[in-house]
Design a protein around this motif. Structure first.
Motif, PDB file in Angstrom:
ATOM      1  N   TYR A 189       0.435   8.084  -8.218  1.00  0.00           N
ATOM      2  CA  TYR A 189       1.776   7.997  -7.626  1.00  0.00           C
ATOM      3  C   TYR A 189       2.425   6.666  -7.957  1.00  0.00           C
ATOM      4  CZ  TYR A 189      -0.071  11.911  -4.973  1.00  0.00           C
ATOM      5  OH  TYR A 189      -0.622  13.115  -4.620  1.00  0.00           O
ATOM      6  N   ARG A 190       3.744   6.628  -7.798  1.00  0.00           N
ATOM      7  CA  ARG A 190       4.457   5.362  -8.004  1.00  0.00           C
ATOM      8  C   ARG A 190       4.511   4.536  -6.736  1.00  0.00           C
ATOM      9  NH1 ARG A 190       9.455   7.469 -11.790  1.00  0.00           N
ATOM     10  NH2 ARG A 190       8.393   7.113 -13.784  1.00  0.00           N
ATOM     11  N   GLU A 191       4.322   5.203  -5.609  1.00  0.00           N
ATOM     12  CA  GLU A 191       4.190   4.489  -4.341  1.00  0.00           C
ATOM     13  C   GLU A 191       2.941   5.009  -3.671  1.00  0.00           C
ATOM     14  OE1 GLU A 191       7.151   3.552  -0.792  1.00  0.00           O
ATOM     15  OE2 GLU A 191       6.400   5.597  -0.648  1.00  0.00           O
ATOM     16  N   PHE A 192       2.027   4.108  -3.357  1.00  0.00           N
ATOM     17  CA  PHE A 192       0.813   4.562  -2.662  1.00  0.00           C
ATOM     18  C   PHE A 192       0.286   3.415  -1.804  1.00  0.00           C
ATOM     19  CE2 PHE A 192      -0.237   2.972  -6.856  1.00  0.00           C
ATOM     20  CZ  PHE A 192      -1.343   2.157  -6.657  1.00  0.00           C
ATOM     21  N   TYR A 193      -0.543   3.786  -0.850  1.00  0.00           N
ATOM     22  CA  TYR A 193      -1.072   2.776   0.075  1.00  0.00           C
ATOM     23  C   TYR A 193      -2.345   2.161  -0.463  1.00  0.00           C
ATOM     24  CZ  TYR A 193       2.054   3.252   4.004  1.00  0.00           C
ATOM     25  OH  TYR A 193       3.150   3.179   4.812  1.00  0.00           O
ATOM     26  N   GLN A 194      -2.477   0.848  -0.266  1.00  0.00           N
ATOM     27  CA  GLN A 194      -3.768   0.210  -0.496  1.00  0.00           C
ATOM     28  C   GLN A 194      -4.280  -0.309   0.834  1.00  0.00           C
ATOM     29  OE1 GLN A 194      -3.423  -2.715  -3.671  1.00  0.00           O
ATOM     30  NE2 GLN A 194      -3.976  -1.172  -5.177  1.00  0.00           N
ATOM     31  N   CYS A 195      -5.585  -0.416   0.902  1.00  0.00           N
ATOM     32  CA  CYS A 195      -6.217  -0.771   2.159  1.00  0.00           C
ATOM     33  C   CYS A 195      -7.324  -1.756   1.808  1.00  0.00           C
ATOM     34  CB  CYS A 195      -6.757   0.532   2.739  1.00  0.00           C
ATOM     35  SG  CYS A 195      -7.612   0.352   4.247  1.00  0.00           S
ATOM     36  N   ASP A 196      -7.008  -3.041   1.842  1.00  0.00           N
ATOM     37  CA  ASP A 196      -7.906  -4.075   1.319  1.00  0.00           C
ATOM     38  C   ASP A 196      -8.521  -4.914   2.431  1.00  0.00           C
ATOM     39  OD1 ASP A 196      -6.800  -3.256  -1.045  1.00  0.00           O
ATOM     40  OD2 ASP A 196      -6.403  -5.262  -1.818  1.00  0.00           O
ATOM     41  N   ALA A 197      -9.748  -5.351   2.211  1.00  0.00           N
ATOM     42  CA  ALA A 197     -10.358  -6.356   3.086  1.00  0.00           C
ATOM     43  C   ALA A 197     -10.997  -7.412   2.190  1.00  0.00           C
ATOM     44  CB  ALA A 197     -11.408  -5.724   3.982  1.00  0.00           C
ATOM     45  N   PHE A 254      -7.575  -8.259   6.506  1.00  0.00           N
ATOM     46  CA  PHE A 254      -7.374  -6.929   5.940  1.00  0.00           C
ATOM     47  C   PHE A 254      -5.891  -6.626   5.923  1.00  0.00           C
ATOM     48  CE2 PHE A 254      -7.581  -5.687  10.429  1.00  0.00           C
ATOM     49  CZ  PHE A 254      -6.688  -4.635  10.534  1.00  0.00           C
ATOM     50  N   GLN A 255      -5.517  -5.733   5.008  1.00  0.00           N
ATOM     51  CA  GLN A 255      -4.101  -5.438   4.784  1.00  0.00           C
ATOM     52  C   GLN A 255      -3.976  -3.968   4.389  1.00  0.00           C
ATOM     53  OE1 GLN A 255      -2.655  -8.610   2.343  1.00  0.00           O
ATOM     54  NE2 GLN A 255      -0.581  -7.813   2.221  1.00  0.00           N
ATOM     55  N   ILE A 256      -3.088  -3.237   5.067  1.00  0.00           N
ATOM     56  CA  ILE A 256      -2.870  -1.817   4.757  1.00  0.00           C
ATOM     57  C   ILE A 256      -1.377  -1.628   4.552  1.00  0.00           C
ATOM     58  CG2 ILE A 256      -3.124   0.554   5.592  1.00  0.00           C
ATOM     59  CD1 ILE A 256      -5.406  -0.450   7.403  1.00  0.00           C
ATOM     60  N   GLN A 257      -0.953  -1.569   3.308  1.00  0.00           N
ATOM     61  CA  GLN A 257       0.478  -1.466   3.019  1.00  0.00           C
ATOM     62  C   GLN A 257       0.695  -0.716   1.710  1.00  0.00           C
ATOM     63  OE1 GLN A 257       1.312  -5.915   3.708  1.00  0.00           O
ATOM     64  NE2 GLN A 257       3.233  -4.949   4.321  1.00  0.00           N
TER      65      GLN A 257
END
Length: 460
Positions: free
Chosen positions: A141-149, A125-128
């Motif tokens: 937004y132009r910058e936003f967080y993704q939270c993938d597994a 998993f990755q949250i960045q």
């Protein structure tokens, strides 16, 4: 000299302490769940080589990549002829890197570069944050967080089951009760297009059907006509639009409807296995909704597709994903299949905000402020401060000698629930006067008793 007024780049924002506490509440819940299911955390650099990013998101995606100028004299390799030939000639000479656009391509790159060290199946998993040079608008937004597994290196349908279980766990812990996990299978969509005599056109079919909620069946039929679907095909589609409620009923109907499509029947079988495994695990189908016309990222997904919708809020989808056959093919490693999904953290935040689901007790808060009247109080306060922190209680000592009223105002503004008041009598007796600001109740305790009281309140 005029003072410059500070500003933010469009499409970005600050997260103040309250927002961060709430975001962390969401992210910690998601992280705990991922870890419980055996996923390991990964981080990749904010910037990647443009060669890694370009050509992976289609032409439109390439336009939306933020490019980073080479450091130093970035124009040194550009000659006048390049300028005449436009951006495509100049860009490779002035920029080699770009900000990442999503977490999937960097993940694919990581898997290829580390394929000999990774043990498959690999659950990560990755949250960045990710960056897109998009036109900013509400909710975009132009910058936003993704939270993938993702799980790569296995075709087992257990992965699909675990995605459903993880979504259910996260939502239950966040207090979200009114939502549905829509699930479908790419193979069923392929079967649909075969069954209506328009084989291979599932992409166009789904783009049109996808608007059903918004524009209604009449308008969807018009759109299909405009896309040159035959009247016969549109007629054949009609029963799908009016399918009975209930996962089991839909599956039974489709078995006969798709009886001539081998791939369609395979999709049905996969979906049935997922639902059977869910039951064997001891979980029911609450919130799970087989949506025959759900079509996400068709060019990408090859098996199960998911989309999670929160009901009765202005925001639609808060999570989605699916199974894909070839994650790493673009980097020359064929046949790494996997299944993945992501939580839309910003959207979840907005949904919870709209529904008032954030706990009022922000656990990030300071629990106790130590106040005092003079130098002696300050010194004594330092010992108390140490004692509280040793016990794991978030505490502060007011830093400046100030009137007690000012110290209380600070506690009030920062919403610190308890204030310790150190007067001469308390210090002589080795006691603490403790005031609860919300009720105004005051009691005299020693340090140990205060620690026990606060721990029972925070549940630590």
């Amino acid at each position: 000299m005029s003072v410059q007024k500070p500003s933010l780049p469009k499409g970005t924002r600050d997260f103040g302490p309250l927002q961060m506490a709430r975001r962390n509440f969401i992210l910690d819940t998601i992280k705990d769940t991922f870890k419980l299911f055996g996923f390991q955390q990964l981080e990749t650099p904010a910037m990647e080589n443009l060669s890694t990013l370009t050509g992976k998101y289609g032409d439109e995606g390439d336009q939306l990549l933020f490019k980073i100028l080479n450091s130093g004299d970035f124009l040194k390799n550009v000659d006048p002829g390049d300028l005449e030939n436009g951006t495509s000639a100049v860009l490779p000479k002035v920029s080699e890197k770009g900000l990442r656009y999503d977490l999937t391509v960097p993940f694919a790159r990581y898997v290829v570069m580390n394929r000999n060290e990774i043990s498959f199946p690999f659950k990560r998993f990755q949250i960045q944050p990710v960056w897109r040079a998009d036109r900013p608008q509400k909710g975009r937004y132009r910058e936003f967080y993704q939270c993938d597994a993702d799980v790569v290196g296995t075709d087992s349908l257990l992965c699909e089951v675990e995605i459903i279980l993880m979504i259910k766990r996260v939502f239950s812990q966040l207090g979200l009760k009114d939502y549905s996990i829509k699930i479908n299978n790419r193979k069923i969509l392929t079967g649909l297009s075969q069954a209506i005599g328009e084989a291979g056109r599932e992409g166009e079919l789904c783009v049109a059907i996808d608007k059903l909620d918004k524009i209604g069946w009449e308008k969807v039929q018009e759109e299909l006509q405009n896309r040159n679907f035959t009247q016969d095909a549109i007629q054949k589609l009609s029963p799908i639009i009016y399918l009975k409620e209930g996962n089991q009923e839909k599956l039974e109907f489709l078995k006969s409807y798709l009886s001539d499509s081998a791939i369609g029947l395979q999709g049905i079988a996969e979906l049935e296995s997922v639902l059977d495994m869910l039951q064997a695990y001891g979980e029911d189908q609450t919130h799970v909704d087989f949506d025959v016309v759900l079509a996400r990222g068709l060019s990408y997904y090859t098996g199960a597709i998911f989309e999670v919708k929160a009901h009765h809020v202005s925001i639609g989808s808060v999570s989605g994903g699916g199974r894909y056959d070839n994650l790493t093919g673009v980097f020359g490693l064929e046949g790494v299949s996997g299944v993945g999904f992501s939580f839309g953290v910003d959207r979840l935040y907005d949904v919870m905000d709209e529904l008032g689901l954030f706990p009022a007790e922000d656990l990030d808060k300071t629990q106790v402020l130590i106040t005092y009247f003079d130098e002696n109080g300050f010194s004594y306060g330092l010992k108390v401060l140490n004692g509280l922190r040793e016990a794991g209680i978030a505490a502060e000592l007011y830093p400046d000698q100030a009137k007690i009223k000012k110290q209380f105002t600070y506690a009030d503004k920062k919403q610190i629930p308890y204030v310790v008041i150190l007067g001469d009598n308390e210090m002589e007796a080795g006691k603490l006067s403790v005031k609860e600001l919300s009720s105004g109740e005051q009691e005299t305790l020693n340090l140990e008793e205060l620690v026990i009281k606060l721990k029972s309140l925070t549940g630590n």
